[in-house]
Design an enzyme around this catalytic site. Structure first.
Site, PDB file in Angstrom:
ATOM      1  N   HIS A  75     -24.967   2.839  89.494  1.00  0.00           N
ATOM      2  CA  HIS A  75     -25.330   2.479  90.874  1.00  0.00           C
ATOM      3  C   HIS A  75     -25.230   3.691  91.799  1.00  0.00           C
ATOM      4  O   HIS A  75     -26.123   3.930  92.627  1.00  0.00           O
ATOM      5  CB  HIS A  75     -24.439   1.359  91.392  1.00  0.00           C
ATOM      6  CG  HIS A  75     -24.511   0.111  90.580  1.00  0.00           C
ATOM      7  ND1 HIS A  75     -23.629  -0.943  90.735  1.00  0.00           N
ATOM      8  CD2 HIS A  75     -25.365  -0.268  89.586  1.00  0.00           C
ATOM      9  CE1 HIS A  75     -23.936  -1.902  89.884  1.00  0.00           C
ATOM     10  NE2 HIS A  75     -24.970  -1.517  89.172  1.00  0.00           N
ATOM     11  N   HIS A 231     -32.592  -5.329  90.713  1.00  0.00           N
ATOM     12  CA  HIS A 231     -31.370  -4.638  90.291  1.00  0.00           C
ATOM     13  C   HIS A 231     -31.575  -3.917  88.968  1.00  0.00           C
ATOM     14  O   HIS A 231     -30.997  -2.839  88.751  1.00  0.00           O
ATOM     15  CB  HIS A 231     -30.185  -5.591  90.171  1.00  0.00           C
ATOM     16  CG  HIS A 231     -28.919  -4.866  89.822  1.00  0.00           C
ATOM     17  ND1 HIS A 231     -28.177  -4.177  90.763  1.00  0.00           N
ATOM     18  CD2 HIS A 231     -28.300  -4.647  88.632  1.00  0.00           C
ATOM     19  CE1 HIS A 231     -27.162  -3.578  90.169  1.00  0.00           C
ATOM     20  NE2 HIS A 231     -27.208  -3.851  88.875  1.00  0.00           N
ATOM     21  N   ASP A 235     -30.704  -0.046  88.263  1.00  0.00           N
ATOM     22  CA  ASP A 235     -29.982   0.468  87.092  1.00  0.00           C
ATOM     23  C   ASP A 235     -30.802   1.521  86.352  1.00  0.00           C
ATOM     24  O   ASP A 235     -30.283   2.559  85.923  1.00  0.00           O
ATOM     25  CB  ASP A 235     -29.658  -0.676  86.118  1.00  0.00           C
ATOM     26  CG  ASP A 235     -28.388  -1.427  86.480  1.00  0.00           C
ATOM     27  OD1 ASP A 235     -27.632  -0.955  87.352  1.00  0.00           O
ATOM     28  OD2 ASP A 235     -28.162  -2.496  85.889  1.00  0.00           O
ATOM     29  N   HIS A 258     -28.937  -0.526  79.627  1.00  0.00           N
ATOM     30  CA  HIS A 258     -28.380   0.827  79.604  1.00  0.00           C
ATOM     31  C   HIS A 258     -28.587   1.516  78.253  1.00  0.00           C
ATOM     32  O   HIS A 258     -28.853   2.708  78.200  1.00  0.00           O
ATOM     33  CB  HIS A 258     -26.885   0.786  79.932  1.00  0.00           C
ATOM     34  CG  HIS A 258     -26.588   0.194  81.271  1.00  0.00           C
ATOM     35  ND1 HIS A 258     -27.133   0.681  82.437  1.00  0.00           N
ATOM     36  CD2 HIS A 258     -25.789  -0.851  81.637  1.00  0.00           C
ATOM     37  CE1 HIS A 258     -26.692  -0.040  83.454  1.00  0.00           C
ATOM     38  NE2 HIS A 258     -25.885  -0.965  82.990  1.00  0.00           N
TER      39      HIS A 258
END
Length: 292
Positions: A75, A231, A235, A258
């Site tokens: 973030h 969001h 990311d 991720h």
């Protein structure tokens, strides 16, 4: 266009998502060509922001060096990337970046308070020159050559509030602040209960995440109807910052996270799928304008 750092140091104290303990975060200017470096003040260890220093991607993007880690960097790095900052020292006194409100808007405010300083050395962009794709079943993340910077993301959750969401984000700092920075991280109540049973997510709350049960959200409201996919783009921007430079290209993903994002950064470097380019202000290119 010149390299950028911040004009003055700024700091904040917040709660770490997983340990639930206070963390002091301090941002400091760095000289030209220094890059972005994390520093664990309590351990005296520096960790450069590079793909090869990523040590974990299960719950967050975690970087490490000499057995010392800094977790949940995505973030903060999303906001740093959005401001086109090239040189920065990020100091923390614990093993995770504070979660703040679960979005990047607090970090945007920190950077605005610090101010952006142009340096003398020319800024180098990583221009994507060939398509690189990482797949895992139906999930994928890909970087393609493009004349500008774009993020195109799609998610599909079997949940009445989320469902199928798709968002195309044409990057600029202004658009980032308005469309992406306020989108919060999210999780499911069952997952949160499990994580807490193994000593994680101890700092998580309705103040720093969207929490969903089987039927809806436990929070009062959403900031955007499609806050979830926004969001995911937040990311992705943070994860792509591990390339070490602002890239020029098109990022596309379906249900990525991720781990796939990290593999993508490694593969771009491994395949040498980019060239480093410099732009002058006189060229008036859209990429230059995107960073203000």
């Amino acid at each position: 266009m010149k390299q950028r750092t911040i004009k003055k140091p700024v700091e904040v104290i917040g709660i770490g998502l997983h340990k639930g303990v206070p963390v002091k975060l301090r941002l400091e200017p760095m000289a030209e060509d220094s890059g972005i470096v994390f520093y664990r003040a309590d351990k005296g260890v520096s960790i450069p922001l590079k793909p090869e220093y990523v040590v974990d991607t299960k719950m967050a993007t975690v970087i490490g060096n000499q057995g010392v880690v800094v977790s949940t960097i995505e973030h903060l790095m999303s906001a740093v990337y959005a401001f086109g900052i090239d040189n920065l020292r990020i100091v923390v006194d614990n093993d995770e970046v504070p979660i703040m409100d679960g979005s990047a808007i607090s970090f945007v405010m920190m950077l605005k308070e610090a101010g952006i300083a142009e340096q003398n050395a020319p800024k180098k962009f990583m221009k994507i020159t060939k398509e690189v794709k990482i797949e895992d079943g139906k999930k994928f993340a890909v970087l393609k050559p493009s004349g500008d910077i774009k993020f195109d993301f799609e998610i599909n959750f079997d949940h009445p509030v989320i469902g199928n969401q798709k968002y195309t984000f044409k990057f600029s700092t202004k658009n980032y602040i308005e469309e992406i920075a306020k989108a919060r991280t999210f999780g499911f109540l069952k997952e949160v209960q499990y994580l807490r049973s193994i000593g994680l997510a101890l700092g998580g709350s309705l103040e720093n995440a969207i929490v969903l049960d089987d039927k809806g959200i436990l929070n009062d409201s959403l900031r955007f109807p499609d806050e979830f996919v926004r969001h995911k783009i937040l990311d992705a921007i943070g994860d792509m910052s591990l390339l070490g430079k602002n890239f020029i290209g098109s990022y596309e993903a379906y249900a990525s996270g991720h781990h796939l994002n990290h593999l993508l950064t490694l593969e771009v470097v491994k395949q040498d799928a980019y060239e480093l380019v410099e732009f002058s202000k006189e060229e008036e290119l859209s990429v230059v304008k995107a960073f203000g």
